[in-house]
Write an enzyme that holds these catalytic residues in place. Structure first.
Site, short mmCIF file in Angstrom:
data_model
loop_
_atom_site.label_atom_id
_atom_site.label_comp_id
_atom_site.label_asym_id
_atom_site.label_seq_id
_atom_site.Cartn_x
_atom_site.Cartn_y
_atom_site.Cartn_z
N CYS A 206 0.76 -1.26 0.08
CA CYS A 206 0.09 -0.03 -0.09
C CYS A 206 0.69 1.16 0.09
CB CYS A 206 -0.92 -0.05 1.30
SG CYS A 206 -1.79 1.50 1.60
N PRO A 207 0.56 2.12 -0.74
CA PRO A 207 -0.51 2.50 -1.66
C PRO A 207 0.13 2.42 -3.05
CG PRO A 207 0.42 4.68 -1.28
CD PRO A 207 1.22 3.72 -0.56
#
Lengths: 139, 74
Positions: B14-15
């Site tokens: 992430c991200p």
């Protein structure tokens, strides 16, 4: 209302900068416009070479906690803060630097990373952007 | 002629898958097909959300052996 997120970055803590850029980049990736306002300790992180130099907000233990966190992040393949900032700029995120902080913290504009700063501003600019934003956060 | 664009995010956290997908969408032209591969489980749900919020067409979401594959039409 506009499809926009506006974030104030008052903290210069390492983990909070991560939160800011993950949320900012997430919002840009979901198609929103994003503005970040750097003030007080946050603005210190926009000095040249200072982006990832903040302490952990909790359990820093004179830097040992941060070293452990960095090691865990590397193992989890978390993107470095500098790369997150470059992603943010590439995706069109705006960065505002608080004028008053520059005065009261004794920062020279030459010390700041001018290439990533969209504009130097005061509270009026923040309010103008924030009043139309669907998401506003204070970090 | 539509281009086929590949975004490999296997191993990314992430991200990054969301961000790399967005970068590819910004560079693509209308009609291009973007194929994103990755193994970050939340991104498998969230890339389709981003596609939807940008009004693009989600062509498919498939599970392969050890990763997922998402196709988007710009």
């Amino acid at each position: 209302m506009e499809d926009k997120a506006t974030l104030i970055i008052e903290s210069g803590d390492y983990d909070k900068l991560y939160s800011a850029f993950i949320i900012g980049n997430g919002a840009l990736s979901m198609g929103m416009d994003v503005s970040m306002y750097f003030t007080f300790w946050g603005l210190e992180r926009l000095k040249k070479g200072q982006l990832d130099k903040g302490p952990l907000s909790k359990m820093n233990f004179l830097g040992l906690g941060k070293l452990y966190m960095k090691w865990k992040m590397k193992k989890a393949n978390v993107r470095p803060l500098e790369d997150m900032l470059q992603d943010y700029v590439e995706l069109g995120g705006k960065i505002f630097a608080c004028d008053m902080t520059i005065d009261i913290m004794g920062i020279n504009k030459e010390e700041l990373r001018d290439e990533v700063i969209t504009e130097y501003c005061a509270v009026g600019t923040y309010i103008k952007e924030a009043r139309d934003s669907e998401i506003t956060l204070y970090i | 002629m539509a281009n086929q664009i590949k975004v490999d995010c296997v191993g990314e956290n992430c991200p990054v898958p969301l961000v790399e997908t967005r970068k590819a969408i910004r560079k693509a032209e209308e009609g291009d097909i973007i194929t994103v591969t990755g193994d970050h489980s939340a991104s498998k749900k969230e890339i389709p959300m981003a596609v939807d919020s940008m009004g693009l067409e989600l062509l498919s979401v498939e599970d392969k052996n050890d990763h997922w594959e998402i196709k988007i039409k710009v």
